[in-house]
Design an enzyme around this catalytic site. Structure first.
Site, mmCIF file in Angstrom:
data_model
loop_
_atom_site.group_PDB
_atom_site.id
_atom_site.type_symbol
_atom_site.label_atom_id
_atom_site.label_comp_id
_atom_site.label_asym_id
_atom_site.label_seq_id
_atom_site.Cartn_x
_atom_site.Cartn_y
_atom_site.Cartn_z
ATOM 1 N N GLY A 183 -29.799 23.737 -41.510
ATOM 2 C CA GLY A 183 -28.672 23.610 -40.578
ATOM 3 C C GLY A 183 -27.428 23.010 -41.212
ATOM 4 O O GLY A 183 -27.457 22.488 -42.328
ATOM 5 N N ASP A 184 -26.340 23.118 -40.495
ATOM 6 C CA ASP A 184 -25.068 22.451 -40.805
ATOM 7 C C ASP A 184 -24.312 22.483 -39.473
ATOM 8 O O ASP A 184 -24.945 22.564 -38.406
ATOM 9 C CB ASP A 184 -24.315 23.175 -41.936
ATOM 10 C CG ASP A 184 -23.158 22.351 -42.510
ATOM 11 O OD1 ASP A 184 -23.411 21.475 -43.351
ATOM 12 O OD2 ASP A 184 -21.995 22.555 -42.094
ATOM 13 N N LYS A 222 -24.830 17.642 -55.303
ATOM 14 C CA LYS A 222 -25.543 16.800 -54.340
ATOM 15 C C LYS A 222 -27.052 16.944 -54.533
ATOM 16 O O LYS A 222 -27.781 15.957 -54.627
ATOM 17 C CB LYS A 222 -25.159 17.244 -52.920
ATOM 18 C CG LYS A 222 -25.780 16.425 -51.816
ATOM 19 C CD LYS A 222 -25.704 17.117 -50.452
ATOM 20 C CE LYS A 222 -24.282 17.466 -50.043
ATOM 21 N NZ LYS A 222 -24.201 17.869 -48.613
ATOM 22 N N THR A 252 -29.615 12.783 -42.358
ATOM 23 C CA THR A 252 -28.270 12.745 -42.954
ATOM 24 C C THR A 252 -27.532 11.486 -42.510
ATOM 25 O O THR A 252 -26.969 10.749 -43.334
ATOM 26 C CB THR A 252 -27.473 14.009 -42.591
ATOM 27 O OG1 THR A 252 -28.265 15.150 -42.876
ATOM 28 C CG2 THR A 252 -26.177 14.065 -43.363
ATOM 29 N N LYS A 276 -25.155 27.926 -49.892
ATOM 30 C CA LYS A 276 -24.651 27.643 -48.541
ATOM 31 C C LYS A 276 -24.395 28.971 -47.855
ATOM 32 O O LYS A 276 -24.166 29.985 -48.508
ATOM 33 C CB LYS A 276 -23.339 26.853 -48.614
ATOM 34 C CG LYS A 276 -23.018 26.092 -47.340
ATOM 35 C CD LYS A 276 -23.697 24.739 -47.324
ATOM 36 C CE LYS A 276 -23.547 24.035 -46.004
ATOM 37 N NZ LYS A 276 -24.037 22.637 -46.084
ATOM 38 N N LYS A 311 -30.545 26.039 -52.211
ATOM 39 C CA LYS A 311 -30.855 25.226 -51.044
ATOM 40 C C LYS A 311 -29.563 24.729 -50.448
ATOM 41 O O LYS A 311 -28.708 24.179 -51.145
ATOM 42 C CB LYS A 311 -31.724 24.015 -51.464
ATOM 43 C CG LYS A 311 -32.122 23.120 -50.303
ATOM 44 C CD LYS A 311 -33.321 23.664 -49.571
ATOM 45 C CE LYS A 311 -33.537 23.039 -48.204
ATOM 46 N NZ LYS A 311 -32.838 23.784 -47.107
ATOM 47 N N GLN A 348 -22.841 21.429 -53.010
ATOM 48 C CA GLN A 348 -24.291 21.318 -52.819
ATOM 49 C C GLN A 348 -25.030 21.283 -54.159
ATOM 50 O O GLN A 348 -26.067 20.635 -54.274
ATOM 51 C CB GLN A 348 -24.765 22.511 -51.970
ATOM 52 C CG GLN A 348 -26.106 22.306 -51.288
ATOM 53 C CD GLN A 348 -26.020 21.529 -49.988
ATOM 54 O OE1 GLN A 348 -25.142 21.779 -49.179
ATOM 55 N NE2 GLN A 348 -26.918 20.581 -49.782
ATOM 56 N N SER A 389 -34.928 17.662 -46.421
ATOM 57 C CA SER A 389 -35.320 19.071 -46.409
ATOM 58 C C SER A 389 -36.283 19.360 -47.558
ATOM 59 O O SER A 389 -37.262 20.097 -47.391
ATOM 60 C CB SER A 389 -34.093 19.971 -46.559
ATOM 61 O OG SER A 389 -33.423 20.133 -45.334
ATOM 62 N N ASN A 421 -25.002 15.928 -34.964
ATOM 63 C CA ASN A 421 -26.234 15.436 -35.573
ATOM 64 C C ASN A 421 -25.989 14.265 -36.531
ATOM 65 O O ASN A 421 -26.651 13.227 -36.443
ATOM 66 C CB ASN A 421 -26.912 16.600 -36.315
ATOM 67 C CG ASN A 421 -28.073 16.131 -37.166
ATOM 68 O OD1 ASN A 421 -27.911 15.795 -38.328
ATOM 69 N ND2 ASN A 421 -29.251 16.066 -36.571
HETATM 70 P P1 NDP Z 1 -22.754 19.281 -35.612
HETATM 71 O O1 NDP Z 1 -22.446 20.684 -35.284
HETATM 72 O O2 NDP Z 1 -24.015 18.666 -35.096
HETATM 73 O O3 NDP Z 1 -21.559 18.317 -35.182
HETATM 74 C C1 NDP Z 1 -20.270 18.511 -35.690
HETATM 75 C C2 NDP Z 1 -19.357 17.463 -35.096
HETATM 76 O O4 NDP Z 1 -18.125 17.503 -35.781
HETATM 77 C C3 NDP Z 1 -19.049 17.730 -33.639
HETATM 78 O O5 NDP Z 1 -18.807 16.500 -32.996
HETATM 79 C C4 NDP Z 1 -17.786 18.570 -33.721
HETATM 80 O O6 NDP Z 1 -16.974 18.512 -32.552
HETATM 81 C C5 NDP Z 1 -17.087 17.925 -34.893
HETATM 82 N N1 NDP Z 1 -16.240 18.937 -35.553
HETATM 83 C C6 NDP Z 1 -16.677 20.074 -36.169
HETATM 84 N N2 NDP Z 1 -15.636 20.783 -36.633
HETATM 85 C C7 NDP Z 1 -14.551 20.093 -36.293
HETATM 86 C C8 NDP Z 1 -13.167 20.317 -36.487
HETATM 87 N N3 NDP Z 1 -12.710 21.404 -37.132
HETATM 88 N N4 NDP Z 1 -12.319 19.360 -36.014
HETATM 89 C C9 NDP Z 1 -12.790 18.256 -35.371
HETATM 90 N N5 NDP Z 1 -14.081 17.998 -35.160
HETATM 91 C C10 NDP Z 1 -14.943 18.904 -35.603
HETATM 92 O O7 NDP Z 1 -22.730 19.214 -37.220
HETATM 93 P P2 NDP Z 1 -23.351 18.124 -38.197
HETATM 94 O O8 NDP Z 1 -23.332 16.796 -37.559
HETATM 95 O O9 NDP Z 1 -24.642 18.666 -38.705
HETATM 96 O O10 NDP Z 1 -22.325 18.174 -39.411
HETATM 97 C C11 NDP Z 1 -21.217 17.290 -39.513
HETATM 98 C C12 NDP Z 1 -20.760 17.207 -40.969
HETATM 99 O O11 NDP Z 1 -21.846 16.718 -41.777
HETATM 100 C C13 NDP Z 1 -20.341 18.533 -41.612
HETATM 101 O O12 NDP Z 1 -19.307 18.277 -42.548
HETATM 102 C C14 NDP Z 1 -21.591 18.966 -42.362
HETATM 103 O O13 NDP Z 1 -21.280 19.835 -43.427
HETATM 104 C C15 NDP Z 1 -22.078 17.617 -42.861
HETATM 105 N N6 NDP Z 1 -23.479 17.545 -43.247
HETATM 106 C C16 NDP Z 1 -24.478 17.910 -42.372
HETATM 107 C C17 NDP Z 1 -25.801 17.778 -42.751
HETATM 108 C C18 NDP Z 1 -26.910 18.072 -41.818
HETATM 109 O O14 NDP Z 1 -28.064 17.825 -42.195
HETATM 110 N N7 NDP Z 1 -26.676 18.531 -40.603
HETATM 111 C C19 NDP Z 1 -26.165 17.337 -44.114
HETATM 112 C C20 NDP Z 1 -25.039 16.902 -44.914
HETATM 113 C C21 NDP Z 1 -23.760 17.030 -44.490
HETATM 114 P P3 NDP Z 1 -16.961 19.765 -31.537
HETATM 115 O O15 NDP Z 1 -18.308 19.748 -30.888
HETATM 116 O O16 NDP Z 1 -15.844 19.450 -30.611
HETATM 117 O O17 NDP Z 1 -16.724 20.972 -32.374
HETATM 118 O O1 2IT Z 2 -24.569 19.762 -46.395
HETATM 119 C C1 2IT Z 2 -25.807 19.615 -46.424
HETATM 120 O O2 2IT Z 2 -26.349 18.978 -47.340
HETATM 121 C C2 2IT Z 2 -26.607 20.200 -45.347
HETATM 122 N N1 2IT Z 2 -26.033 20.781 -44.429
HETATM 123 C C3 2IT Z 2 -28.101 20.109 -45.385
HETATM 124 C C4 2IT Z 2 -28.682 21.223 -46.217
HETATM 125 C C5 2IT Z 2 -30.186 21.333 -46.203
HETATM 126 O O3 2IT Z 2 -30.647 22.273 -46.859
HETATM 127 O O4 2IT Z 2 -30.894 20.522 -45.595
#
Ligand code: NDP
Ligand code: 2IT
Length: 445
Positions: free
Chosen positions: A165-166, A114, A210, A126, A90, A111, A377, A241
C-alpha cells in the site's frame, strides 16, 4: 554538487523531461554522493549512477472499469521496477488523482535506498494509478482493483516484484488485489503482496509500522541530544495510515500531539488528539477530519490552512510530497522546533531541508525515518515464506531493532564522511553504497 556528478545529473534530467518530483529526488541524492566517488572511483567507471537512474523496467497500462451508474471509466496504471540488486522489486501502490510517471519514479527511486537501509533483501519499485478512491463505493473500488490486477499480475510475483500500500491503498484494496491475483494465477502465493489481512497471510504490526517506525527513528535522534518524546509538543500532517499510527506512538512515549490535517484543512486539539476517535472517523467511517470536530468539544478546525502554522517542538510530516516549504520551515524554527521526522516521502521541499539543517534542527529524511513500513513488509514476506506468523510483541521488537539500526547506520555514515548529525547524507550514502556494491558484483546488467 561534485562536478563529475553534475554531468550525469544533467543527462538524467534531460532524458526524463517534465518529471519534476523525480528530478528533485535524484538531485537530492546526487548532492550527497561526491565524497563516495572520491573513495570509490570504480562506481564512476561502472556508470553505477547512470544505471541507477534508469529503471530496469517501466510498465504503463490502461485500467478500464465500470462505475456504479454503468458508465465506463478509464484510468492509467503504473509499475516502475527500478532496481533489483538486493532482492525482488518492493514498494507500494499509490491511488491518487495526482499520480503520473514522475511521481511513481520519484517514489521508486527513493525506495531503492530506503530498502537498502533496512538491511532486508528487497530491491526498489513503486506503482499506482491516477484513480481517485475518494467518494467511490466499495464495489467501485473492487472493480477498479480487479481491472488493475488483471494487467499487473503478469509482472509481479513473490520472487519478482512485491507491491503493497501507499496513499489511497490500504487493507481493503490489498484484499481485492490479492483476490484477483489468486483467481487469475490459481496460486495462493501469499508473498506476492504485503499489507494483507491478518487471517490471510498478513503480519501483525504492518498497519502500524510506518508511523511507529517514524516515531522510533525520531526518538533515536532526540536521544543524541539527551532528549526524548516525553513532554514534546507534536504536530503531525495527514490523518491517514502513517499519521494516525505516528500520533499513537508519540503519545505512548509521552508527547502531546496537538494537531493533524487532511487535504481540506487541519484540527487543533490542545488537550491532545483522541486517537480512538480519529481511528473511528477515518478508518472505520472513512470520514473527514471535520467529522472529528463535530464529536469532541474544544477542538478548532481551520479550513484550507497549513497545519505548519501550529507551533511545535517536533514536526512529523505524514501526508505527501512537498507539503512543507521553506517559509513553513522558517516559521517552525522561529517557534522552537527541535526535530523533524518524515513519515511521508519527500514532504519537505529542498528549501525547507536547508532551513532545518542550517538551524541545527534534527532532521530525519523519509527514506530513513519512514522505512519501518517496508521493513515490516519484508518481515511479512519472511513469515509467508516460512508459513509462520509471529506475535505482536516479537514483530514490534524486530521493527524497533530495525529502526534503531537504521538510525545507527545513518549517524555512523555521517560521522565517517565528516558531517556528524547530517542524516540526509548518512541515509543517501548508506543506502547507495550497499546497492552500488551489489550492482558491481553482479556485472553489467
Ligand atoms: P493515506 O492514504 O492513508 O493517507 C494520506 C493522508 O495524507 C490523508 O490524510 C490525505 O488527506 C493526506 N494527503 C494525501 N495527499 C495529499 C495532498 N496532495 N495534499 C494534502 N494532503 C494530502 O496514506 P499513507 O498514510 O499510507 O501515506 C502518507 C505518506 O506516507 C505518503 O507520502 C506515503 O508515500 C508515505 N509512506 C507510506 C507508507 C505506508 O506504509 N503506508 C510507508 C512509507 C511512506 P485526504 O484524505 O484529504 O486526501
Ligand atoms: O513508501 C513506502 O515505503 C511504502 N509505501 C511501503 C512499501 C511496502 O512495500 O511496504
Amino acid at each position: 554538487m561534485d562536478a563529475r556528478l553534475e554531468a550525469v545529473r544533467d543527462t538524467v534530467l534531460a532524458r526524463n523531461p517534465g518529471e519534476a518530483e523525480f528530478h528533485q529526488a535524484v538531485v537530492e541524492v546526487f548532492e550527497s554522493l561526491g565524497p563516495v566517488h572520491d573513495r570509490h572511483p570504480e562506481f564512476l567507471e561502472a556508470a553505477i549512477l547512470e544505471r541507477l537512474c534508469e529503471p530496469e523496467r517501466q510498465i504503463i497500462f490502461r485500467v478500464p472499469w465500470t462505475d456504479d451508474s454503468g458508465r465506463v471509466q478509464i484510468n492509467r496504471g503504473f509499475r516502475v521496477e527500478f532496481n533489483s540488486a538486493l532482492g525482488p522489486y518492493k514498494g507500494g501502490l499509490r491511488f491518487h488523482p495526482s499520480v503520473y510517471l514522475g511521481i511513481v519514479k520519484f517514489l521508486g527511486f527513493e525506495q531503492i535506498f530506503k530498502n537498502a537501509l533496512t538491511g532486508m533483501p528487497i530491491g526498489g519499485g513503486k506503482g499506482g494509478s491516477d484513480f481517485d478512491p475518494r467518494g467511490r463505493s466499495d464495489a467501485e473500488v473492487m472493480r477498479f482493483c480487479q481491472s488493475f490486477m488483471t494487467e499487473l499480475y503478469r509482472h509481479i510475483g513473490e520472487y519478482t516484484d512485491v507491491p503493497a500500500g501507499d496513499i489511497g491503498v490500504g487493507g481493503r484494496e490489498i484484499g481485492y488485489l490479492f483476490g484477483q491475483y489468486k483467481r487469475i494465477t490459481n496460486r495462493y502465493e501469499s508473498g506476492v503482496l504485503t499489507g494483507k489481512g491478518i487471517s490471510w497471510g498478513g503480519s501483525l504490526v504492518r498497519p502500524e509500522a510506518t508511523g511507529f517506525g517514524t516515531v522510533i527513528f525520531t526518538e533515536e535522534m532526540l536521544k543524541t541530544r539527551g532528549s526524548s518524546f516525553d513532554g514534546q509538543r507534536v504536530v503531525v500532517s495527514g490523518s491517514g495510515n502513517v499519521a494516525i499510527n505516528a500520533i499513537a506512538k508519540a503519545q505512548a512515549l509521552g508527547a502531546n500531539v496537538v494537531a493533524c490535517s487532511d487535504s481540506s484543512g487541519y484540527i487543533v486539539d490542545e488537550a491532545g488528539i483522541d486517537v480512538g476517535l480519529l481511528r473511528q472517523v477515518k478508518e472505520v467511517e472513512r470520514g473527514r477530519l471535520k467529522d472529528y470536530v463535530l464529536r469532541r468539544s474544544g477542538v478548532a478546525y481551520v479550513e484550507a490552512g497549513s497545519v505548519w502554522d501550529v507551533d511545535a517542538t517536533v514536526a512529523l510530516p505524514c501526508a505527501t510530497q512537498n507539503e512543507l516549504d521553506g517559509g513553513a520551515a522558517a516559521r517552525l524554527v522561529r517557534n522552537g522546533l527541535v526535530a523533524v521526522g518524515e513519515g511521508a516521502n519527500m514532504p519537505s521541499t529542498r528549501d525547507a531541508v536547508a532551513v532545518f539543517q542550517e538551524a541545527g534542527v534534527l532532521f530525519g529524511p523519509g527514506k530513513a525515518a519512514n522505512a519501518g513500513g517496508v521493513a515490516t513488509s519484508a518481515l511479512e514476506m519472511q513469515q509467508n515464506a516460512s508459513r509462520d506468523s509471529w506475535s505482536f510483541e516479537h514483530t514490534e521488537q524486530r521493527l524497533t531493532d530495525i529502526m534503531v539500526g537504521i538510525h545507527h547506520r545513518c549517524a555512523a555514515t555521517a560521522d565517517e564522511y565528516g558531517d556528524p548529525g547530517n542524516y540526509v547524507l548518512g541515509a543517501n550514502i548508506g543506502g547507495f553504497v550497499k546497492v552500488a556494491d551489489a550492482m558491481l558484483a553482479q556485472g553489467l546488467i
